[in-house]
Write an enzyme that holds these catalytic residues in place. Structure first.
Site, PDB file in Angstrom:
ATOM      1  N   TYR A  29       0.859  -1.188   0.000  1.00  0.00           N
ATOM      2  CA  TYR A  29       0.000   0.000   0.000  1.00  0.00           C
ATOM      3  C   TYR A  29       0.898   1.242   0.000  1.00  0.00           C
ATOM      4  CZ  TYR A  29      -4.659   1.885   0.075  1.00  0.00           C
ATOM      5  OH  TYR A  29      -5.835   2.493  -0.298  1.00  0.00           O
ATOM      6  N   HIS A  34       7.325   5.609   0.929  1.00  0.00           N
ATOM      7  CA  HIS A  34       8.007   4.364   0.529  1.00  0.00           C
ATOM      8  C   HIS A  34       8.847   4.591  -0.722  1.00  0.00           C
ATOM      9  CE1 HIS A  34       4.326   2.559   2.508  1.00  0.00           C
ATOM     10  NE2 HIS A  34       5.289   1.905   3.125  1.00  0.00           N
ATOM     11  N   GLN A 145      12.847   7.196   8.732  1.00  0.00           N
ATOM     12  CA  GLN A 145      12.974   7.736  10.096  1.00  0.00           C
ATOM     13  C   GLN A 145      11.621   7.842  10.794  1.00  0.00           C
ATOM     14  OE1 GLN A 145      15.328  11.364  10.877  1.00  0.00           O
ATOM     15  NE2 GLN A 145      13.942  11.670  12.626  1.00  0.00           N
ATOM     16  N   GLN A 150      11.826   1.468  15.148  1.00  0.00           N
ATOM     17  CA  GLN A 150      12.055   0.313  14.264  1.00  0.00           C
ATOM     18  C   GLN A 150      13.463   0.393  13.659  1.00  0.00           C
ATOM     19  OE1 GLN A 150       9.185  -1.598  11.404  1.00  0.00           O
ATOM     20  NE2 GLN A 150      10.152  -0.234   9.964  1.00  0.00           N
TER      21      GLN A 150
END
Ligand code: PAF
Length: 283
Positions: A29, A34, A145, A150
């Site tokens: 998605y 991304h 970031q 994560q």
């Protein structure tokens, strides 16, 4: 651009890629955030691999895995346009075969912030990313970031397990009003979408206070909390000002710090962060 569904098929195609390989793992998605990671990988590598896998093990039973948005055809078209060479799109059974029983747990770092309210989340993330690293064998891996904890967990995992991978943390991409890009933004009602901008504003407030010389973490946290409380549609989960390496809360900002927050906006949980001093990278 080639697409592989199985590990065996992926490995055959991977063998033909020019080195170094840059890798961008995703849950699909895709949005421009991304795609900026793919671009970053493209600039640093001879070949780019992406993965699309909605990883069940990072969702708690209370979180709705089935409702996670998916659009594989669109994602593949976007990745192709961005110049990805190979995309891995496994089914859950391929990544977690019957009887699956092997886990990677980054311990201390995952007890804080996101980990405090999502205690099994990072075990799922570390396990799937570790497994993807073994399958993809990248020299470079790019993370955003926006998911700062994560990225720190992956940094720890790379160091602790000795992966020969350079971790690149790419800056957060924002909407024009400052809201950090996230697949979850699509869940927001129009009034919630407006209210959610208070999160970015509170981070900018922290940056301003810091620029004016404020070094009390307590003071900055409470000014941020006050500002967030002025927006009735936003319910803070945490506001943190922590050491950027250990994520331990700071009293005084006397070293590089991560200012991060999570909040519920309606049913949607959003996160955002900045690093102080401004201009410093996360790692
Ligand atoms: O950030 C994400 O989308 C996921 O946590 C990741 C890194 C792809 C692992 O499933």
């Amino acid at each position: 651009m080639k697409v592989a569904e199985s590990i065996a098929e992926f490995r055959k195609l991977r063998a033909d890629l020019a080195e170094p390989v840059g890798f961008v793992p995703t849950m699909g998605y895709l949005h421009v955030g991304h795609l900026s990671l793919v671009r970053e990988a493209r600039e640093r590598s001879a070949s780019v691999v992406a993965s699309i896998f909605v990883n069940p093990s990072q969702f708690a039973p209370t979180e709705d895995l089935a409702a996670y948005p998916r659009d594989l055809d669109r994602d593949l078209a976007l990745l192709e346009a961005e110049g990805a060479d190979l995309v891995f799109v496994p089914e859950a059974e391929e990544m977690y075969p019957d009887g699956y029983d092997t886990w990677i747990a980054v311990e201390e770092l995952t007890t804080r912030l996101e980990g405090a309210s999502r205690p099994t989340h990072f075990r799922g993330v570390a396990t799937v990313v570790g497994k993807l690293f073994v399958i993809v064998e990248p020299q470079i891996a790019v993370f955003g970031q926006k998911d700062a904890q994560q990225a720190l967990v992956i940094d720890r995992l790379i160091r602790d397990l000795g992966f020969a991978i350079e971790l690149v943390v790419a800056p957060t991409i924002r909407e024009s009003d400052g809201l950090a890009m996230s697949s979850r933004n699509t869940y927001l009602e129009p009034d919630e979408r407006v209210g959610a901008t208070v999160l970015r504003q509170s981070l900018l407030l922290a940056e301003r206070l810091y620029a004016d010389g404020e070094r009390s973490a307590k003071m900055i946290r409470s000014r941020m909390q006050e500002l967030i409380a002025s927006e009735p549609l936003v319910e803070p989960v945490y506001v943190s000002l922590a050491d950027v390496t250990t994520l331990e809360e700071l009293e005084t900002i006397d070293r590089k710090a991560l200012v991060s927050l999570a909040a519920k906006v309606g049913v949607t949980r959003l996160i955002d962060n900045i690093v102080l001093p401004p201009g410093e990278g996360l790692l």
